[in-house]
Design an enzyme around this catalytic site. Structure first.
Site, PDB file in Angstrom:
ATOM      1  N   GLY A  76       0.793  -1.221   0.000  1.00 39.86           N
ATOM      2  CA  GLY A  76       0.000   0.000   0.000  1.00 39.86           C
ATOM      3  C   GLY A  76       0.823   1.268   0.000  1.00 39.86           C
ATOM      4  O   GLY A  76       0.484   2.249  -0.672  1.00 39.86           O
ATOM      5  N   GLN A 184      -7.792  -0.278   3.581  1.00 38.70           N
ATOM      6  CA  GLN A 184      -8.660  -0.830   4.617  1.00 38.70           C
ATOM      7  C   GLN A 184     -10.002  -1.321   4.080  1.00 38.70           C
ATOM      8  O   GLN A 184     -10.660  -2.147   4.729  1.00 38.70           O
ATOM      9  CB  GLN A 184      -8.902   0.207   5.729  1.00 38.70           C
ATOM     10  CG  GLN A 184      -7.681   0.559   6.544  1.00 38.70           C
ATOM     11  CD  GLN A 184      -7.155  -0.602   7.374  1.00 38.70           C
ATOM     12  OE1 GLN A 184      -7.873  -1.564   7.665  1.00 38.70           O
ATOM     13  NE2 GLN A 184      -5.900  -0.520   7.777  1.00 38.70           N
ATOM     14  N   SER A 205      -1.846  -6.473   0.062  1.00 45.59           N
ATOM     15  CA  SER A 205      -2.057  -7.912   0.238  1.00 45.59           C
ATOM     16  C   SER A 205      -2.213  -8.323   1.700  1.00 45.59           C
ATOM     17  O   SER A 205      -3.105  -9.100   2.055  1.00 45.59           O
ATOM     18  CB  SER A 205      -0.892  -8.668  -0.399  1.00 45.59           C
ATOM     19  OG  SER A 205      -0.858 -10.014  -0.007  1.00 45.59           O
ATOM     20  N   THR A 242      11.854  -6.482 -11.038  1.00 43.66           N
ATOM     21  CA  THR A 242      11.292  -7.793 -11.365  1.00 43.66           C
ATOM     22  C   THR A 242      10.030  -8.059 -10.563  1.00 43.66           C
ATOM     23  O   THR A 242       9.999  -7.861  -9.344  1.00 43.66           O
ATOM     24  CB  THR A 242      12.330  -8.894 -11.081  1.00 43.66           C
ATOM     25  OG1 THR A 242      13.513  -8.621 -11.830  1.00 43.66           O
ATOM     26  CG2 THR A 242      11.791 -10.266 -11.459  1.00 43.66           C
ATOM     27  N   CYS A 330       1.798   1.973  11.581  1.00 44.78           N
ATOM     28  CA  CYS A 330       2.923   2.753  11.060  1.00 44.78           C
ATOM     29  C   CYS A 330       3.289   3.905  11.991  1.00 44.78           C
ATOM     30  O   CYS A 330       4.257   4.606  11.759  1.00 44.78           O
ATOM     31  CB  CYS A 330       2.584   3.296   9.676  1.00 44.78           C
ATOM     32  SG  CYS A 330       2.308   1.984   8.459  1.00 44.78           S
TER      33      CYS A 330
END
Length: 382
Positions: A76, A184, A205, A242, A330
């Site tokens: 995110g 969320q 995820s 990648t 966070c």
């Protein structure tokens, strides 16, 4: 030896979620069989490219979009920053005005601060008492210089849902971009209705029982955008590096499993939320609910307990076997009061009393009952 989490009741799903068992299996199998670089031209690379393409298509169908709108990222935070960087690069230099809500995730707040320091004008939106943005303030702030408006769909601290349809109408009139952080809300609310209204959306995820380090930024009208860095060869030219195909396949597996039970889970978690509120009320616990009365994601319950610091509640619950939070993961380790609480007009003392409970697919009625008993005891002995 058992991990400490085996003995705890986990109520911090807004911070992260345990991985879905099928998603773990898909990650394991894909890591063995689809290890090739999806950009390589040999058959091993082509196999990975096919799995990546299938995952992109499945995610696009969840959002009612074309697969070309989906760009996979590391999560995110990167999705938010990549979106802002792309939108700024796609507008002329004279459109240097950004409008941002005061309750955005740190990845957005910090990036916007950087842009502000480099010369961009930034308007920080006022919020109503329930956490929704002040639509009148947004309308007043929009101008021909506005290049981007950023609003979080569901607030990560109190769970209020922003009126994206109403916001989009205003932003479209001024031909500005609208980016919506859906970390969320993705796979907890159906997003097919709002996805065409946004110019950018970010999802993650590990919020939906997938692996950490994976996410996506969604650009519904990607053909109208300009990459911030030229000559990139991955993800339609917008993101270098990648692509992690096994993690992406695992992410999409977890997300689809959430989508299959989205309505039932919404109703079940709504019931658990009401049960906890009812039990605390019956036990005469002195608490206050922070958030919206109607536009509210039930998975997040923000509470304050009069006279008790949120950090004390969190640590005491941890000691008694419950994992909860005092706000965005966070922000842990910082001593500042909850910025969401301050944005909706709470005092600094009230902001320090803030506790966040967040529920998920493993939360049970028994968990709720135990939590209510524990909170009753904590409040009674203070």
């Amino acid at each position: 030896m058992k991990d400490g989490s085996d003995f705890m009741i986990y109520l911090d799903y807004a911070a992260t979620t345990p991985m879905d068992e099928e998603a773990i299996e898909v990650f394991s199998q894909a890591s063995r069989s689809f290890f090739g670089n999806a950009s390589s031209l040999h058959d091993i690379g082509s196999e990975s490219a096919r799995l990546l393409n299938m995952s992109r298509q499945q995610l696009a169908e969840m959002l009612n979009l074309k697969k070309e709108a989906i760009l996979f990222t590391s999560g995110g935070s990167e999705s938010n920053m990549l979106a802002i960087d792309t939108f700024v690069a796609s507008k002329p230099d004279w459109q240097n005005h950004l409008i941002v809500s005061r309750t955005e995730h740190a990845s957005i707040a910090n990036f916007v601060c950087k842009l502000e320091q480099s010369g961009y004008e930034v308007t920080y939106l006022r919020h109503l008492e329930d956490g929704r943005i002040d639509i009148e303030h947004l309308s007043e702030a929009l101008s021909e210089k506005t290049c981007l408006v950023i609003v979080q769909h569901v607030n990560s601290e109190i769970g209020v849902i922003q009126p994206i349809e109403q916001i989009s109408k205003l932003v479209r009139k001024h031909q500005a971009f609208l980016h919506v952080d859906c970390v969320q809300s993705f796979a907890r609310l159906p997003l097919g209705g709002i996805s065409p209204l946004c110019d950018g959306m970010s999802i993650s995820s590990h919020k939906v029982y997938g692996p950490k380090g994976t996410g996506a930024v969604i650009f519904p009208a990607i053909h109208q955008l300009k990459a911030s860095i030229p000559n990139i060869t991955h993800e339609f030219g917008f993101r270098p590096g990648t692509v992690d195909v096994p993690s992406i396949a695992s992410f999409v597996t977890a997300a689809k499993n959430c989508e299959n039970i989205i309505e039932n889970e919404y109703e079940r978690i709504s019931m658990l939320r009401m049960q906890l509120i009812q039990q605390l009320t019956e036990k005469e616990v002195d608490f206050q609910i922070i958030g919206g009365k109607t536009e509210q994601l039930p998975h997040i319950l923000a509470l304050t307990f009069t006279g008790l610091q949120g950090q004390y509640i969190m640590l005491e619950l941890n000691r008694q076997g419950f994992a909860v939070s005092t706000g965005s993961a966070c922000q842990i380790g910082k001593q500042e009061p909850s910025k969401t609480m301050m944005a909706i007009g709470k005092s600094e003392e009230e902001a320090h009393q803030f506790v966040r409970l967040s529920f998920g697919k493993h939360t049970t009625a028994e968990d709720i009952h135990k939590l209510a008993d524990c909170l009753e005891g904590m409040v009674a002995i203070r």
